[in-house]
Design a protein around this motif. Structure first.
Motif, PDB file in Angstrom:
ATOM      1  N   ARG A 289       0.843  -1.212   0.000  1.00 15.96           N
ATOM      2  CA  ARG A 289       0.000   0.000   0.000  1.00 15.96           C
ATOM      3  C   ARG A 289       0.877   1.261   0.000  1.00 15.96           C
ATOM      4  O   ARG A 289       0.586   2.227  -0.699  1.00 15.96           O
ATOM      5  CB  ARG A 289      -0.944  -0.011   1.212  1.00 15.96           C
ATOM      6  CG  ARG A 289      -2.015  -1.091   1.127  1.00 15.96           C
ATOM      7  CD  ARG A 289      -2.990  -0.975   2.276  1.00 15.96           C
ATOM      8  NE  ARG A 289      -3.786   0.235   2.189  1.00 15.96           N
ATOM      9  CZ  ARG A 289      -4.326   0.855   3.242  1.00 15.96           C
ATOM     10  NH1 ARG A 289      -4.150   0.396   4.450  1.00 15.96           N
ATOM     11  NH2 ARG A 289      -5.041   1.940   3.074  1.00 15.96           N
ATOM     12  N   TYR A 290       1.958   1.236   0.766  1.00 15.92           N
ATOM     13  CA  TYR A 290       2.902   2.367   0.747  1.00 15.92           C
ATOM     14  C   TYR A 290       3.472   2.555  -0.665  1.00 15.92           C
ATOM     15  O   TYR A 290       3.606   3.666  -1.166  1.00 15.92           O
ATOM     16  CB  TYR A 290       4.061   2.127   1.716  1.00 15.92           C
ATOM     17  CG  TYR A 290       3.832   2.601   3.133  1.00 15.92           C
ATOM     18  CD1 TYR A 290       3.601   3.947   3.409  1.00 15.92           C
ATOM     19  CD2 TYR A 290       3.881   1.719   4.204  1.00 15.92           C
ATOM     20  CE1 TYR A 290       3.415   4.383   4.715  1.00 15.92           C
ATOM     21  CE2 TYR A 290       3.695   2.148   5.511  1.00 15.92           C
ATOM     22  CZ  TYR A 290       3.466   3.481   5.757  1.00 15.92           C
ATOM     23  OH  TYR A 290       3.282   3.915   7.045  1.00 15.92           O
ATOM     24  N   HIS A 293       1.029   4.076  -3.128  1.00 18.39           N
ATOM     25  CA  HIS A 293       0.850   5.512  -2.886  1.00 18.39           C
ATOM     26  C   HIS A 293       2.079   6.291  -3.376  1.00 18.39           C
ATOM     27  O   HIS A 293       1.949   7.373  -3.955  1.00 18.39           O
ATOM     28  CB  HIS A 293       0.606   5.776  -1.398  1.00 18.39           C
ATOM     29  CG  HIS A 293       0.142   7.174  -1.123  1.00 18.39           C
ATOM     30  ND1 HIS A 293      -1.167   7.574  -1.316  1.00 18.39           N
ATOM     31  CD2 HIS A 293       0.813   8.279  -0.720  1.00 18.39           C
ATOM     32  CE1 HIS A 293      -1.285   8.857  -1.019  1.00 18.39           C
ATOM     33  NE2 HIS A 293      -0.091   9.315  -0.645  1.00 18.39           N
ATOM     34  N   ASP A 296       2.048   6.903  -7.068  1.00 18.46           N
ATOM     35  CA  ASP A 296       1.068   7.956  -7.382  1.00 18.46           C
ATOM     36  C   ASP A 296       1.624   9.334  -7.013  1.00 18.46           C
ATOM     37  O   ASP A 296       1.437  10.304  -7.748  1.00 18.46           O
ATOM     38  CB  ASP A 296      -0.247   7.726  -6.617  1.00 18.46           C
ATOM     39  CG  ASP A 296      -1.026   6.524  -7.159  1.00 18.46           C
ATOM     40  OD1 ASP A 296      -0.757   6.099  -8.303  1.00 18.46           O
ATOM     41  OD2 ASP A 296      -1.896   6.013  -6.429  1.00 18.46           O
ATOM     42  N   ALA A 307       4.987   9.146   2.141  1.00 20.30           N
ATOM     43  CA  ALA A 307       3.734   8.406   2.385  1.00 20.30           C
ATOM     44  C   ALA A 307       3.633   8.090   3.877  1.00 20.30           C
ATOM     45  O   ALA A 307       4.645   7.796   4.523  1.00 20.30           O
ATOM     46  CB  ALA A 307       3.741   7.114   1.573  1.00 20.30           C
ATOM     47  N   ASP A 313      -5.884   4.756   6.545  1.00 22.33           N
ATOM     48  CA  ASP A 313      -5.630   5.371   5.231  1.00 22.33           C
ATOM     49  C   ASP A 313      -4.154   5.647   4.992  1.00 22.33           C
ATOM     50  O   ASP A 313      -3.445   6.074   5.900  1.00 22.33           O
ATOM     51  CB  ASP A 313      -6.367   6.720   5.122  1.00 22.33           C
ATOM     52  CG  ASP A 313      -7.870   6.547   5.158  1.00 22.33           C
ATOM     53  OD1 ASP A 313      -8.348   5.491   4.687  1.00 22.33           O
ATOM     54  OD2 ASP A 313      -8.551   7.451   5.692  1.00 22.33           O
ATOM     55  N   ILE A 314      -3.726   5.462   3.749  1.00 24.45           N
ATOM     56  CA  ILE A 314      -2.377   5.907   3.373  1.00 24.45           C
ATOM     57  C   ILE A 314      -2.534   7.290   2.753  1.00 24.45           C
ATOM     58  O   ILE A 314      -3.317   7.489   1.820  1.00 24.45           O
ATOM     59  CB  ILE A 314      -1.710   4.966   2.348  1.00 24.45           C
ATOM     60  CG1 ILE A 314      -1.656   3.522   2.860  1.00 24.45           C
ATOM     61  CG2 ILE A 314      -0.313   5.472   1.999  1.00 24.45           C
ATOM     62  CD1 ILE A 314      -0.536   3.153   3.765  1.00 24.45           C
ATOM     63  N   THR A 315      -1.768   8.235   3.288  1.00 22.97           N
ATOM     64  CA  THR A 315      -1.780   9.588   2.744  1.00 22.97           C
ATOM     65  C   THR A 315      -0.328  10.073   2.742  1.00 22.97           C
ATOM     66  O   THR A 315       0.587   9.263   2.752  1.00 22.97           O
ATOM     67  CB  THR A 315      -2.761  10.473   3.565  1.00 22.97           C
ATOM     68  OG1 THR A 315      -2.700  11.801   3.083  1.00 22.97           O
ATOM     69  CG2 THR A 315      -2.474  10.464   5.052  1.00 22.97           C
ATOM     70  N   ASP A 316      -0.098  11.390   2.696  1.00 21.08           N
ATOM     71  CA  ASP A 316       1.288  11.863   2.732  1.00 21.08           C
ATOM     72  C   ASP A 316       1.419  13.166   3.485  1.00 21.08           C
ATOM     73  O   ASP A 316       0.467  13.924   3.614  1.00 21.08           O
ATOM     74  CB  ASP A 316       1.855  11.971   1.313  1.00 21.08           C
ATOM     75  CG  ASP A 316       0.930  12.667   0.346  1.00 21.08           C
ATOM     76  OD1 ASP A 316       0.914  13.906   0.324  1.00 21.08           O
ATOM     77  OD2 ASP A 316       0.190  11.968  -0.390  1.00 21.08           O
TER      78      ASP A 316
END
Ligand code: F6P
Length: 344
Positions: A289-290, A293, A296, A307, A313-316
């Motif tokens: 998942r990391y 992300h 992207d 990330a 949730d994965i976000t940054d």
């Protein structure tokens, strides 16, 4: 795009899962090409890399360690280091970098992005202490291995009526000691966030012996501070980021416990055992998942960002925020430890 990947700092299970997902999505979705620099930032300085295609990453998500190898190379300390990186990237027509690493590796990513080199980060540390992210891949695997080791030590400690002190990794934060200690039901759990109170430790162990349990288990993080001694240094070596090698607090603590309680006390240093080997299913999923992300982020040109996992949730966030401090245990976790301790 033509993208460079590298892994820096201490390894951990799940790094290959990140690489796998980055390359897979990069090629299949974006039509990218990948270059894997070997041995962390050293590989960029040495212009040492391998091509990464779908065949090269097939099945690697289940392998421990990193197929790209690693080093602790501080580009910022090398005269002309940043310019050298820029030159190598230009010569290889690299459009962007994805650096997998902890705060030291990411401090280099930050310096490079500040210099105008396009790059993003993926947080990595077995210690699970990167600021701004709820969990790093590898931690779950490390906790399982450490827990199993303590479970095994329990039976031999019991047979021999001994206290055993088990040392685990955790330089600035005691996440592994906390989780493995609680999971295995250790009598004493010691983390770097709190100075060790040796009299209290001995009282906790004495409680066992006074109540018919003639053995004791102590889990201690390598970065704990012993009163009047501080952290226990291993071979006295310091890495290029200025971190001293830590090792041996378990042994020192065992001596002190035996001296004060007269109970036979031994120590075991789990050290790199908890960092090696196959990633758990959780870490393979989290790592991928990391990776998804991160690729992207590259295509969204989120330079200077890293990330992170927030809840589910994965976000940054900015790399600057991630490297500003360490994420350490707080009162909520100290309460879990003390609520499970004997009342002495
Ligand atoms: O990366 C963090 C860490 O695993 C620490 O817990 C430990 O002190 C250190 O790395 C060990 O590094 P090395 O493998 O270089 O001895």
């Amino acid at each position: 795009m033509r993208i460079g990947l590298l892994t820096g700092g201490g390894d951990c299970p799940g790094l290959n899962a990140v690489i796998y997902a980055v390359v897979k999505k990069g090629i299949n979705t974006y039509g990218d090409e990948f270059v894997g620099f070997l041995n962390g930032w050293k590989g960029v300085l040495d212009n040492n890399w391998i091509p990464l295609d779908l065949k090269a990453v097939d099945g690697i998500q289940l392998l421990g360690g990193t197929i790209l190898h690693s080093s602790r190379t501080n580009v910022k300390k090398i005269p002309g280091g940043i310019e050298k990186v820029e030159e190598v990237l230009k010569a290889n027509k690299i459009d962007a970098l994805i650096a997998l690493g902890g705060d030291d590796t990411q401090s280099v990513t930050l310096a490079l992005t500040d210099h105008g080199i396009p790059g993003v980060g993926v947080p990595k540390t077995i210690d699970n202490d990167i600021n701004g992210t709820d969990a790093t891949f590898g931690y779950d695997s490390a906790v399982s291995v450490a827990t199993e080791a303590v479970d095994r030590i329990r039976t031999t400690a019991d047979s021999h009526n001994r206290v055993v002190v088990i040392e685990v990794m955790g330089r600035d934060a005691g996440w592994i000691a906390y989780a493995a200690g609680v999971a295995s039901g250790a009598d004493v759990v010691l983390v770097p966030e709190k100075e060790i109170d040796i009299d209290h430790v001995c009282k906790l162990l004495k409680y066992n012996y006074d109540n018919g349990k003639h053995y004791g288990l102590v889990v201690v993080a390598e970065g704990c501070h012993l009163p009047e001694v501080g952290q226990v240094l291993g071979a006295g070596k310091v890495d290029s980021f200025g971190h001293a090698q830590l090792s041996g607090i378990g042994e020192e603590l065992a001596k002190l416990i035996e001296e004060k309680t007269k109970y036979e006390t031994r120590s075991v240093n789990l050290g790199h055992l908890v960092r090696g080997g196959t990633p758990s299913a959780y870490d393979r999923v989290l790592g991928q998942r990391y990776g998804l992300h991160a690729i992207d982020m590259v295509h969204q040109q989120k330079w200077g960002r890293i990330a992170v996992l927030r809840g589910t949730d994965i976000t940054d966030i900015t790399i600057k925020e991630a490297v500003a401090t360490n994420r350490r245990l707080d009162q909520r976790f100290f309460d879990v430890i003390t609520d499970l301790e004997a009342k002495v």
